[in-house]
Design an enzyme around this catalytic site. Structure first.
Site, short mmCIF file in Angstrom:
data_model
loop_
_atom_site.label_atom_id
_atom_site.label_comp_id
_atom_site.label_asym_id
_atom_site.label_seq_id
_atom_site.Cartn_x
_atom_site.Cartn_y
_atom_site.Cartn_z
N ASP A 103 0.73 -1.23 -0.08
CA ASP A 103 -0.09 -0.04 -0.02
C ASP A 103 0.53 1.11 -0.06
O ASP A 103 2.08 1.20 0.53
CB ASP A 103 -0.87 0.17 1.42
CG ASP A 103 -1.91 -1.02 1.48
OD1 ASP A 103 -2.11 -1.61 0.30
OD2 ASP A 103 -2.34 -1.46 2.53
N1 URA Z 1 -1.03 -6.02 3.93
C1 URA Z 1 -1.58 -4.58 4.15
O1 URA Z 1 -2.67 -4.55 4.70
N2 URA Z 1 -0.86 -3.59 3.28
C2 URA Z 1 0.08 -3.95 2.72
O2 URA Z 1 0.59 -3.03 2.02
C3 URA Z 1 0.52 -5.28 2.82
C4 URA Z 1 0.04 -6.24 3.32
#
Ligand code: URA
Length: 244
Positions: A103
């Site tokens: 993310d």
């Molecule tokens: N889980 C999440 O919530 N975000 C990420 O970027 C990777 C795994």
């Protein structure tokens, strides 16, 4: 040193006879110079041989390990002009692509590669290697809440597979905890959603391990090139993780 037509045939261009024709037709260059002499000797490891201007050796396969900062998008370009992970790969000429996604606000270990076959293997739902995250959450979850994550928890896209979950740190003054969580799936925003499902908002999320690989020696915003044996171990780990 080896004869040009032999080096070309070894690189898989065509049969030796066909390579001789290409040379005689003036279509082959060595280090930028057209060569029409059939006995011409080359060093296949260092000389750049081209046919019609195209190098005969395929682009070298590369796997990079980036320590992604937060506030960076996992994409090769962004129409909104935000920083992308590619902006951190100064000096890399090969066109590499992220393996999966972190993310915008997630930090840590991200792989990038131009090896499509390896990327497909690692992203395949049946071959997910374990990935470990450190999640800083608001409030301090109880042990029974962590048990729910260990057993698998119902999310809107289905129940999660069992995860390994431990306390990494507890800060009573700030009323926060750091939870280490290892998952064997790669769903969208999975770790944030799992912790939200037990009532704890994630305020910081960092991926610290991907199969056999860690962030050791890679400062935030920097990358390193994986060694061939590390790529082999990664491939093996993905094959071992196969769910049948
Ligand atoms: N889980 C999440 O919530 N975000 C990420 O970027 C990777 C795994």
């Amino acid at each position: 040193m080896e004869r040009l037509q032999k080096a070309m045939a070894h690189a898989g261009v065509a049969s030796r006879r066909k390579c001789e024709e290409l040379i005689a037709q003036g279509r082959v260059a060595v280090n930028g110079q057209i060569v029409t002499e059939l006995g011409f000797k080359v060093d296949p490891d260092t000389d750049v041989i081209t046919v019609d201007g195209r190098p005969i050796r395929p682009e070298r396969k590369l796997v990079l390990l980036l320590n992604k900062p937060k506030g960076v998008i996992t994409s090769v370009s962004d129409p909104q002009g935000r920083r992308t992970v590619i902006d951190f790969l100064k000096g890399v000429k090969e066109r590499v692509y992220p393996v999966g996604r972190l993310d915008y606000d997630t930090e840590g270990l991200l792989l990038l590669t131009n090896d499509g076959e390896l990327a497909n293997l690692l992203m395949h739902p049946r071959h997910q290697v374990p990935k470990t995250y450190l999640a800083t959450v608001k409030g301090i979850p109880h042990g029974e809440q962590l048990d729910r994550l260990r057993e698998g928890i119902e999310l809107e896209d289905g129940r999660t597979a069992p995860a390994e979950v431990e306390y990494a740190d507890i800060d009573m003054d700030k009323n926060t905890a750091v939870i280490s969580i290892t998952i064997h799936e790669g769903r969208n925003r999975q770790v944030r959603r799992m912790l939200e499902a037990i009532g704890h908002e994630v305020v910081r999320l960092r991926r610290i391990q991907y199969g056999p690989l860690t962030l050791a020696g890679v400062p935030r915003g920097k990358y390193r090139v994986l060694k061939p044996e590390e790529v082999r171990e990664l491939r093996d780990a993905a094959r071992r993780s196969a769910v049948t």
